[in-house]
Scaffold this active site. Structure first.
Site, PDB file in Angstrom:
ATOM      1  N   ARG A  15      31.607  39.037  34.316  1.00 59.36           N
ATOM      2  CA  ARG A  15      31.163  40.280  33.682  1.00 59.36           C
ATOM      3  C   ARG A  15      32.119  40.810  32.599  1.00 59.36           C
ATOM      4  O   ARG A  15      31.775  41.715  31.857  1.00 59.36           O
ATOM      5  CB  ARG A  15      30.927  41.364  34.751  1.00 59.36           C
ATOM      6  N   THR A  83      36.083  33.656  48.880  1.00 60.80           N
ATOM      7  CA  THR A  83      37.419  34.186  49.194  1.00 60.80           C
ATOM      8  C   THR A  83      38.067  33.445  50.369  1.00 60.80           C
ATOM      9  O   THR A  83      39.283  33.249  50.390  1.00 60.80           O
ATOM     10  CB  THR A  83      37.354  35.693  49.494  1.00 60.80           C
ATOM     11  N   ASP A 106      42.726  41.187  40.783  1.00 62.92           N
ATOM     12  CA  ASP A 106      42.024  42.107  39.890  1.00 62.92           C
ATOM     13  C   ASP A 106      41.959  43.529  40.445  1.00 62.92           C
ATOM     14  O   ASP A 106      41.172  44.347  39.986  1.00 62.92           O
ATOM     15  CB  ASP A 106      40.622  41.576  39.559  1.00 62.92           C
ATOM     16  N   GLY A 141      31.739  44.990  50.823  1.00 65.27           N
ATOM     17  CA  GLY A 141      31.565  44.618  52.222  1.00 65.27           C
ATOM     18  C   GLY A 141      31.710  45.872  53.087  1.00 65.27           C
ATOM     19  O   GLY A 141      32.644  46.651  52.895  1.00 65.27           O
ATOM     20  N   ASN A 386      73.788  60.311   1.538  1.00 63.65           N
ATOM     21  CA  ASN A 386      72.447  60.687   1.100  1.00 63.65           C
ATOM     22  C   ASN A 386      71.854  59.496   0.358  1.00 63.65           C
ATOM     23  O   ASN A 386      72.389  59.058  -0.653  1.00 63.65           O
ATOM     24  CB  ASN A 386      72.520  61.918   0.186  1.00 63.65           C
ATOM     25  N   ASN A 395      68.111  42.754   1.040  1.00 64.81           N
ATOM     26  CA  ASN A 395      68.935  42.089   2.060  1.00 64.81           C
ATOM     27  C   ASN A 395      68.622  40.606   2.202  1.00 64.81           C
ATOM     28  O   ASN A 395      69.316  39.899   2.905  1.00 64.81           O
ATOM     29  CB  ASN A 395      68.767  42.780   3.418  1.00 64.81           C
ATOM     30  N   GLY A 432      70.859  57.124 -10.300  1.00 65.83           N
ATOM     31  CA  GLY A 432      69.458  56.774 -10.060  1.00 65.83           C
ATOM     32  C   GLY A 432      69.044  55.565 -10.894  1.00 65.83           C
ATOM     33  O   GLY A 432      69.520  55.379 -12.013  1.00 65.83           O
TER      34      GLY A 432
HETATM   35  C1  UD1 Z   1      35.130  40.863  48.303  1.00 62.37           C
HETATM   36  C2  UD1 Z   1      34.904  41.029  49.809  1.00 62.37           C
HETATM   37  C3  UD1 Z   1      34.192  42.352  50.058  1.00 62.37           C
HETATM   38  C4  UD1 Z   1      34.990  43.488  49.502  1.00 62.37           C
HETATM   39  C5  UD1 Z   1      35.269  43.256  48.031  1.00 62.37           C
HETATM   40  C6  UD1 Z   1      36.231  44.290  47.511  1.00 62.37           C
HETATM   41  C7  UD1 Z   1      34.599  38.777  50.626  1.00 62.37           C
HETATM   42  C8  UD1 Z   1      33.636  37.777  51.126  1.00 62.37           C
HETATM   43  N1  UD1 Z   1      34.101  39.936  50.287  1.00 62.37           N
HETATM   44  O1  UD1 Z   1      33.846  40.743  47.729  1.00 62.37           O
HETATM   45  O2  UD1 Z   1      34.008  42.534  51.451  1.00 62.37           O
HETATM   46  O3  UD1 Z   1      34.302  44.712  49.689  1.00 62.37           O
HETATM   47  O4  UD1 Z   1      35.886  41.973  47.815  1.00 62.37           O
HETATM   48  O5  UD1 Z   1      36.394  44.177  46.141  1.00 62.37           O
HETATM   49  O6  UD1 Z   1      35.780  38.521  50.602  1.00 62.37           O
HETATM   50  N2  UD1 Z   1      38.268  34.775  44.346  1.00 62.37           N
HETATM   51  C9  UD1 Z   1      38.913  33.576  44.311  1.00 62.37           C
HETATM   52  N3  UD1 Z   1      38.222  32.456  44.635  1.00 62.37           N
HETATM   53  C10 UD1 Z   1      36.931  32.498  45.017  1.00 62.37           C
HETATM   54  C11 UD1 Z   1      36.274  33.738  45.053  1.00 62.37           C
HETATM   55  C12 UD1 Z   1      36.988  34.865  44.733  1.00 62.37           C
HETATM   56  O7  UD1 Z   1      40.097  33.484  43.986  1.00 62.37           O
HETATM   57  O8  UD1 Z   1      36.376  31.430  45.289  1.00 62.37           O
HETATM   58  C13 UD1 Z   1      39.033  35.980  43.997  1.00 62.37           C
HETATM   59  C14 UD1 Z   1      38.449  36.715  42.816  1.00 62.37           C
HETATM   60  O9  UD1 Z   1      39.059  36.275  41.620  1.00 62.37           O
HETATM   61  C15 UD1 Z   1      38.812  38.147  43.141  1.00 62.37           C
HETATM   62  C16 UD1 Z   1      38.814  38.194  44.661  1.00 62.37           C
HETATM   63  O10 UD1 Z   1      38.949  36.879  45.085  1.00 62.37           O
HETATM   64  O11 UD1 Z   1      40.113  38.464  42.698  1.00 62.37           O
HETATM   65  C17 UD1 Z   1      37.564  38.832  45.226  1.00 62.37           C
HETATM   66  O12 UD1 Z   1      36.468  38.031  44.888  1.00 62.37           O
HETATM   67  P1  UD1 Z   1      35.052  38.629  44.525  1.00 62.37           P
HETATM   68  O13 UD1 Z   1      34.149  37.549  44.183  1.00 62.37           O
HETATM   69  O14 UD1 Z   1      35.217  39.738  43.577  1.00 62.37           O
HETATM   70  O15 UD1 Z   1      34.637  39.208  45.956  1.00 62.37           O
HETATM   71  P2  UD1 Z   1      33.535  40.281  46.211  1.00 62.37           P
HETATM   72  O16 UD1 Z   1      32.225  39.628  46.206  1.00 62.37           O
HETATM   73  O17 UD1 Z   1      33.734  41.444  45.332  1.00 62.37           O
HETATM   74 MG    MG Z   2      34.758  41.702  43.392  1.00 61.92          MG
END
Ligand code: UD1
Ligand code: MG
Length: 465
Positions: A15, A83, A106, A141, A386, A395, A432
């Site tokens: 996004r 995650t 982030d 979540g 001055n 320079n 001057g």
């Molecule tokens: C996640 C949580 C959600 C919570 C929310 C808060 C899970 C399943 N859900 O959801 O409960 O309310 O964060 O913001 O964890 N990332 C990776 N690798 C991946 C996926 C994500 O490194 O494969 C990183 C992303 O770059 C980000 C973070 O993990 O920094 C969160 O991932 P994102 O996809 O934003 O999770 P949400 O769906 O927002």
């Molecule tokens: Mg997120």
């Protein structure tokens, strides 16, 4: 007890609609991920493992360079399957026991105190989740509790997309940050699956596993929304920037700094201010800036890496751009409007630098003045000098830079060129329009320009008929 930190930063950030990795976008002048790593620096972790994926090369290079002292390591996650999958990649590097803190690259403004509270709540024994009540919990979540939901034990986290209409009414959400007993986390990670609405490995599924294993799950509440807000779009980035700037402005005002308008103030670094400091609208401070007592900063200035002495006035539209060593301005000086101080500018007390005057790698002693349209580069300027309008130090000879040394009480007239290397002795006067290429002895008058001729009865050319 050993502490490991995992920062998830592999996601694409679709996004943002940007070619740059999301976590390298800047908040208050520094990368989102850098804010998180900086916060981790104070937690005494054994290892800080950053999970990278999208733009991994750039993310790793930029982050490593910013924190050469920290026990940072990077773990690649390719492809990104959620995650839970992200933390699985770090698992082989975690300690055998102790606590693992999981943060998001982030979510930049998490405070060290809040992270520490989460670590303490875990204590290597319990699963601790950072949660917050949101007015609009859409997309997050939800924290599912036993009983009627209020005050009951946490039994799970259900993702928005997987939640029932009733669960979507829950306003307590998971912030994406948790602290888990490392040995248990390892066991739970091995059991994750991707049977859910998004086909991802959800880290949040460990909550239900903890419940099944009769490991207590505790929720720690974040003190304020600002520390748990994530950045997913340019709109959210700008919104968080404004909130953060407002927070910094309020902190300064609580210390007594008078900001003309906290909504028109930007601090991208650190500002140390003395007493009775006044800052007008639309100023940008970068790097490390120190303002002494009674300093006044007019509107629309950019001030980076500088120490400004007490009672000095920085007038409107001034640009001060110090490097790491910083620009120095003494006490009771007057700078601007429209002045430019570049790296290596060191100005004494009561120095005046006026409009369209540029100073680079130069020292001006007590009371020296350059008030209009001038350039001082690689110069050493004595007390009370001055330096006239339109004068410059030449320079640079096309290959090398050379110094100009001007003694005390020298008067440099308007529109002079001082061709460096050159020395002008104490008390000398330069007429001057002079182009000076040889030493001017102390006390001498130097005039180096074509002699004036005046022809009587001169007839100007007439237009041909
Ligand atoms: C996640 C949580 C959600 C919570 C929310 C808060 C899970 C399943 N859900 O959801 O409960 O309310 O964060 O913001 O964890 N990332 C990776 N690798 C991946 C996926 C994500 O490194 O494969 C990183 C992303 O770059 C980000 C973070 O993990 O920094 C969160 O991932 P994102 O996809 O934003 O999770 P949400 O769906 O927002
Ligand atoms: Mg997120």
């Amino acid at each position: 007890m050993s502490l490991d930190i995992v920062i998830m930063a592999a996601g694409k950030g679709t996004r943002m609609k940007s070619r740059h990795p999301k976590v390298l976008h800047k908040l208050a002048g520094r990368a989102l991920l850098s804010h998180v790593v900086q916060t981790c620096a104070g937690l005494g972790a054994e290892r800080i493992l950053v999970i990278t994926g999208h733009g991994a090369d750039r993310v790793e290079a930029a982050t490593q360079a910013s924190f050469p002292q920290l026990p940072l390591a990077f773990v690649r996650q390719e492809p990104q399957l959620g995650t839970g999958h992200a933390v699985q990649q770090a698992e082989p590097q975690l300690a055998d026991e102790g606590t693992t803190l999981i943060l998001n690259g982030d979510v930049p403004l998490i405070r060290a105190e809040t992270a520490q509270a989460l670590i303490d709540a875990c204590g290597g024994k319990q699963l601790a989740l950072l949660t917050i009540e949101l007015h609009d919990p859409t997309g997050y979540g939800r924290i599912v509790r036993s009983g009627d939901g209020h005050g009951g034990h946490v039994v799970g986290i259900v993702e928005h997309k997987d939640a029932t209409p009733a669960q979507r009414q829950i306003r307590e959400v998971y912030t994406g940050m948790m602290a888990a007993p490392t040995a248990l986390l390892r066991k739970w990670l091995a059991r994750l699956d991707n049977n859910n609405a998004q086909g991802e490995y959800y880290l949040t599924d460990v909550v239900a596993m903890a419940k099944r294993d009769q490991v207590p799950v505790v929720a720690t509440h974040a003190a304020s929304e600002i520390e748990v807000l994530g950045v997913n779009s340019p709109l959210q980035l700008a919104d968080l920037e404004r909130r953060y700037q407002r927070h910094q402005a309020e902190t300064l005002m609580e210390q007594g700094v008078r900001l003309a308008d906290p909504a028109r103030f930007d601090l991208r670094g650190e500002l140390l201010a003395g007493q009775d400091v006044e800052i007008d609208v639309n100023n940008v401070f970068e790097g490390r800036v120190e303002l002494g007592d009674n300093v006044r900063v007019g509107p629309n200035c950019v001030i980076k890496n500088a120490r400004i002495g007490s009672g000095t006035v920085i007038q409107a539209f001034t640009h001060i751009e110090g490097d790491a060593a910083g620009v120095d301005v003494g006490a009771s000086a007057i700078i601007g409007p429209f002045a430019r101080l570049r790296p290596g500018a060191v100005l004494g007390n009561e120095v005046h630098i006026g409009n369209f005057v540029e100073v680079k790698n130069s020292t001006l002693a007590h009371g020296a003045k350059a008030n209009h349209l001038a350039y001082l580069g690689d110069a050493t300027v004595g007390e009370r000098v001055n330096y006239g309008a339109g004068s410059i130090t030449a320079n640079y000879d096309g290959a090398n830079k050379h110094r100009t040394v001007i003694g005390n009480d020298v008067h440099v007239g308007s529109n002079c060129v001082l061709i460096a290397p050159i020395t002008v002795g104490d008390g000398a006067t330069i007429g001057g329009g002079s182009t000076v290429s040889k030493e001017v002895p102390a006390g001498h008058l130097c005039v180096a320009r074509a002699k004036q001729i005046s022809l009587a009865g001169w007839q100007r050319p007439q237009k041909k008929k």
